[in-house]
Design an enzyme around this catalytic site. Structure first.
Site, mmCIF file in Angstrom:
data_model
loop_
_atom_site.group_PDB
_atom_site.id
_atom_site.type_symbol
_atom_site.label_atom_id
_atom_site.label_comp_id
_atom_site.label_asym_id
_atom_site.label_seq_id
_atom_site.Cartn_x
_atom_site.Cartn_y
_atom_site.Cartn_z
ATOM 1 N N LYS A 3 -9.264 -24.842 -20.111
ATOM 2 C CA LYS A 3 -10.251 -24.238 -21.014
ATOM 3 C C LYS A 3 -9.880 -24.515 -22.465
ATOM 4 O O LYS A 3 -8.710 -24.443 -22.841
ATOM 5 C CB LYS A 3 -10.318 -22.731 -20.752
ATOM 6 C CG LYS A 3 -11.364 -21.979 -21.570
ATOM 7 C CD LYS A 3 -11.305 -20.503 -21.251
ATOM 8 C CE LYS A 3 -12.322 -19.699 -22.028
ATOM 9 N NZ LYS A 3 -12.238 -18.244 -21.704
ATOM 10 N N SER A 55 -16.177 -16.104 -20.087
ATOM 11 C CA SER A 55 -16.211 -17.190 -21.052
ATOM 12 C C SER A 55 -15.595 -18.496 -20.523
ATOM 13 O O SER A 55 -15.642 -19.516 -21.206
ATOM 14 C CB SER A 55 -15.475 -16.778 -22.330
ATOM 15 O OG SER A 55 -14.110 -16.484 -22.062
ATOM 16 N N SER A 81 -13.421 -12.870 -17.983
ATOM 17 C CA SER A 81 -13.818 -14.236 -18.287
ATOM 18 C C SER A 81 -13.388 -15.304 -17.306
ATOM 19 O O SER A 81 -13.841 -16.441 -17.406
ATOM 20 C CB SER A 81 -13.325 -14.624 -19.679
ATOM 21 O OG SER A 81 -14.059 -13.943 -20.666
#
Length: 469
Positions: free
Chosen positions: A80, A156, A180
């Site tokens: 990420k 996220s 997330s």
């Protein structure tokens, strides 16, 4: 070669040992899949193909000599774009981050992957600074659901979830400050674990403080356990990192659930309205846990919704992470982020400490709850994936993403391990997630129970068909 993209990391490694395929073949296949899915799903901000192929070549030579490095030699992974990856900019979904930085350091979890020979395919999408439960940003646009591109992948860590679901690497590193990794795992039909806070070290420290965790996003619980055995060790850059775990998570998976005391809370005591398809799928999975020998009781933890305290902590963190920005940079922020930053900047120190008091009391109550129960089971989310490009479902009446994530963010406040396991799909074919929660430091129980669901054939959402493949 396409078949390699459907394999777990455990299976890939077994094939390397047996000479059935090579790290170069697996890496090429994963890169081809990443390129194929990118136009429709938008899972990546950057692919690092040249570096990936070089690392795969080095891995292939080590396997040829019978000298693999560590536990993940030659396995394609993604990261990420919140976590530092040496040699690649970490832009955090924001135009306010200068890509011309030094970028000469790995985050602790990334460094462990590098030491164990993993192959980095690239960086995955995130909302700006990871601030919300869906994945879109002014920098990289909207990330879409692998099962229906008109819908959100969640966030996220939405890019990581979409990449894993569609075969662009079996392993990904995500971050979780309020759900997330679990939110996009539920929406995309994969497994994700938010470990006990401190189990996976984090550097640089998150502006969201001790709400923020780093966790594995994978095809199944066995892959997550393997990844935890790599990343779940202390790093001197994180002063809050825990001591090494007492044993290997992968070796503890076979323990099953027989004799475990499981509390099943379908709606947190009626506080949450859950879609019927979600409720049905989760209940069926819980019944299977009972069939596997767990002692299941329908019981609710002593939780009053801590959303206002969470907002105080979360919005204050957002204000802090953007505090250095000038007026022109601030104007370019995601409007929702700009709004919560303004609210966070108005909180006083006493407001923040009052939220900490709520958090400590919540942790105490959950600690007492786990004196009675080994595991808590809930839906991961009360809904399945909604339209892409919006923070909340249209017509829901929710103001912020926390309105539709009532099962996830409380366990960031308590720092407990929590995982999302795919347990079916709704009438539109959209995945449904079940959440497993254990007491702090009992990540092993979460992984064991999840693995039992996979072994029993309960944990599955099928596999989406990627466009362009």
């Amino acid at each position: 070669m396409t078949e390699l993209t459907e394999l777990t990391a455990v299976r890939l490694l077994d094939g390397y040992r047996k000479g059935e395929w090579s790290p170069m073949e697996a890496t090429r296949a994963a890169l081809e899949r990443a390129e194929a899915i990118q136009p429709e799903v938008n899972a990546f901000v950057r692919l690092t193909a040249e570096e990936a192929l070089e690392r795969a070549r080095e891995s292939e030579e080590r396997w040829r000599r019978g000298e693999p490095r560590g536990l993940l030699d030659g396995v394609p992974v993604t990261v990420k774009d919140i976590l530092l990856l040496r040699g690649a900019p970490t832009l955090r979904g924001s135009r306010a981050v200068d890509p011309a930085g030094r970028w000469d350091e790995d985050a602790p979890s990334v460094a462990r992957l590098r030491e164990h020979g993993a192959v980095f395919l690239g960086k995955t999408t995130t909302p700006e600074y990871g601030w919300k439960g869906v994945t879109d940003s002014p920098l990289s646009g909207v990330t879409r659901n692998p099962w229906d591109p008109a819908r959100t992948a969640g966030g996220s860590s939405g890019g990581s979830a979409a990449a894993v679901a569609l075969g662009a690497g079996p392993l990904s590193l995500g971050t979780d400050g309020g759900g997330s990794v679990r939110i996009p795992a539920s929406f995309c039909g994969i497994f994700a674990l938010k470990p006990t806070y401190g189990r996976v070290p984090l550097y640089p420290a998150s502006a969201f403080g001790t709400l923020a965790h780093v966790g594995p996003m994978t095809r199944d619980a066995a892959d997550a356990a393997l990844l935890m055995d790599v990343i779940g060790h202390p790093d001197s850059r994180d002063w809050s990192a825990l001591a090494p775990p007492p044993g290997a998570y992968a070796e503890g998976l076979a323990g099953g659930v027989r004799g475990l005391r499981v509390a099943y809370s379908p709606s947190l005591g009626g506080q949450v309205a859950v879609q019927p398809a979600v409720a049905t799928a989760v209940r069926r999975a819980v019944e299977r846990l009972a069939g596997l020998g767990a002692y299941v009781t329908e019981a609710d933890p002593d939780l009053t919704d801590p959303v206002e305290a969470f907002h105080t902590l979360w919005f204050s963190g957002a204000a802090r992470v953007t505090q250095h920005l000038g007026p022109r940079q601030r104007e370019a922020l995601d409007p929702g982020l700009r709004e919560i930053c303004a609210r966070g900047a108005r909180y006083s120190a006493l407001d923040y400490l009052a939220a900490v008091d709520v958090r400590m009391d919540l942790g105490r109550r959950m600690g007492r709850f786990h004196d009675t129960y080994d595991l808590l089971v809930t839906p991961t989310l009360p809904i399945t994936a909604f339209e892409a490009g919006t923070e909340v479902p249209k017509g829901s009446g929710h103001r912020r993403w926390t309105g539709w994530t009532p099962f996830t963010y409380p366990f960031n406040m308590t720092q407990q391990p929590a995982a999302s396991v795919p347990v079916g799909a709704d009438g539109d074919g959209l995945p449904i997630g079940l959440q497993l929660v254990a007491a702090r430091h009992r990540d092993d129980l979460v992984l064991r129970a999840a693995h039992a669901l996979y072994e029993a054939g309960v944990a599955t959402a099928g596999r989406p068909t990627p466009s362009g493949s």
